[in-house]
Structure formats: structure tokens, C-alpha cells
Design a protein around this motif. Structure first.
Motif, short mmCIF file in Angstrom:
data_model
loop_
_atom_site.label_atom_id
_atom_site.label_comp_id
_atom_site.label_asym_id
_atom_site.label_seq_id
_atom_site.Cartn_x
_atom_site.Cartn_y
_atom_site.Cartn_z
N ASP A 1 0.85 -1.19 0.00
CA ASP A 1 0.00 0.00 0.00
C ASP A 1 0.89 1.24 0.00
N ASN B 1 0.14 4.34 0.35
CA ASN B 1 -0.32 5.42 1.22
C ASN B 1 -0.11 5.16 2.70
N ASP C 1 -11.60 1.43 10.53
CA ASP C 1 -10.89 2.59 9.99
C ASP C 1 -9.54 2.88 10.63
N THR D 1 -4.58 5.96 10.97
CA THR D 1 -5.72 5.78 10.08
C THR D 1 -5.38 4.72 9.05
N ARG D 2 -6.36 3.90 8.70
CA ARG D 2 -6.14 2.90 7.65
C ARG D 2 -5.93 3.56 6.30
N SER D 3 -6.62 4.65 6.05
CA SER D 3 -6.61 5.26 4.72
C SER D 3 -5.28 5.91 4.36
N SER D 4 -4.63 6.53 5.34
CA SER D 4 -3.41 7.29 5.02
C SER D 4 -2.22 6.97 5.89
#
Length: 216
Positions: free
Chosen positions: A97, A99, A116, A139-142
């Protein structure tokens, strides 16, 4: 060695430099795998996933939605790409990943994943450039560091997260958790980091879910 599975695929991590198919004699069918590998549960065949970690991995966890796996340990690179002790990979493609790249300054011994958030525990004093006492959340997203700062006075060995962040189980060598004399096992809120006083002594069933290797 630690492992997790998704469908017919098992992901295994530890400290090793090669792997061979299940049932193969020593030296037969071996392939190079540095500290992380995947295999087909039904056939035992070694799969192409090869993160090539430059030091041992200590834990591997599947996300709640089964879209990513998270690996923690002592490593600082994944296939030559900098990743400081924790990394995320796509289940669909096996790729790193781009990010999710938090920085943790000491070994990550366990990871727990909610819808999340990624929680990490281990033996460190800094994460994302800020002081953290063996626990941190991203955070999982970033991979951005979150203001979740429960304090323990010694190494964290295992974690379990409720999908909605309502409860995080923490196990380790500590004598104090969030300023209270709680020894070895306790629970905190996944959003505030404050002690979950109604869950200071979690049931054994939940401890087993947090880490199947814990003794009964």
C-alpha cells in the motif's frame, strides 16, 4: 511464526529466508522468502507473494473487510522500499500500500485492525514523530498518526480491536495501564484511549480471539 488467512490463502511471517511446499522433503522445492510468505491452504503450494522484508516480522493481521493485510515487526524495508516496522498490502494484488507508511521507532509486536484504524503495540517510544508509550494508532486510509495515547509502562505483546473502535484489548508485560495499576491485560476505548473500567478483566474467550497463542 505468526499467520492469518483469507479464503484459501494463508499468510505467514517470522524469521526465515526460504520456504518449501507442505510435505516436501528438506531442500526440495525451496524458494527464497525473507520473513514473509503466502501459501495455498488446500494444496500447500507456495504463492508468489514475496514482500522481502529486511528483518523479522512478528505479526500479520487481516483487515475487517478482508481487503488488506497488515504486517508488523523489526523491518525497515519492504522490497527495498522504506517501511518502519509496519506495512500494509492489498489482498487482491499482493502489492504494498503506497499510502500507508507510518514510522515507528521500535519493534511492533502486534497489530489490530478496526474498520478505519490500525492499532500497533510493541517496544517503542515514538511513532509518527511523536511520543508514544508502546502503543499507537494510525488511520487505515493514510497511515496518519491519531491522538490515541493510552500509556503502559512496559512492552505490549498482543492487541485486539472491536470493529467500531469501542474497545481495544491490550496484553503485555506492563504493571500499569493509563495510570491505573492493571497488570498484564486490560482494555481501553479505541477513540479516547481512556481505560475501559468495565472491561479491566476481559473474558478468556476474548483473549483467545486477541491472540490464539495465549494460554488458557
Amino acid at each position: 511464526m505468526e499467520n492469518c488467512s483469507c479464503g484459501n490463502v494463508a499468510y505467514a511471517v517470522g524469521s526465515f529466508t526460504s520456504a518449501r511446499p507442505s510435505g516436501a522433503a528438506a531442500g526440495t522445492g525451496e524458494v527464497g522468502r525473507n520473513n514473509a510468505m503466502a501459501f495455498n491452504i488446500l494444496t500447500g503450494a507456495i504463492l508468489p507473494w514475496n514482500p522481502n522484508l529486511n528483518a523479522q516480522a512478528r505479526t500479520v493481521r487481516l483487515s475487517v473487510d478482508s481487503s488488506e493485510i497488515y504486517v508488523g515487526g523489526d523491518f525497515t524495508t519492504v522490497n527495498g522500499v522504506p517501511r518502519m516496522k509496519v506495512a500494509a498490502f492489498s489482498v487482491a494484488t499482493g502489492t504494498l500500500d503506497p499510502n500507508f507508511k507510518p514510522v515507528v521507532n521500535g519493534p511492533v509486536r502486534n497489530v489490530a485492525v478496526s474498520n478505519d484504524t490500525v492499532y500497533v503495540g510493541g517496544a517503542f517510544g515514538n511513532a509518527g514523530g511523536q511520543t508514544r508509550s508502546n502503543l499507537a494508532a494510525f488511520t487505515r486510509s493514510s497511515g496518519a498518526l491519531l491522538p490515541w495515547t493510552p500509556k503502559v509502562d512496559d512492552i505490549v505483546e498482543t492487541l485486539w480491536a472491536a470493529p467500531d473502535n469501542s474497545r481495544i484489548l491490550i496484553g503485555g508485560r506492563f504493571q500499569n495501564l493509563d495510570g491505573s495499576p492493571i497488570v498484564g491485560i486490560g482494555a481501553v476505548d479505541g477513540n479516547t484511549g481512556h481505560l475501559n473500567r468495565g472491561a479491566a478483566d476481559p473474558p478468556q474467550r476474548q483473549l483467545d480471539q486477541a491472540d490464539p497463542g495465549l494460554p488458557n
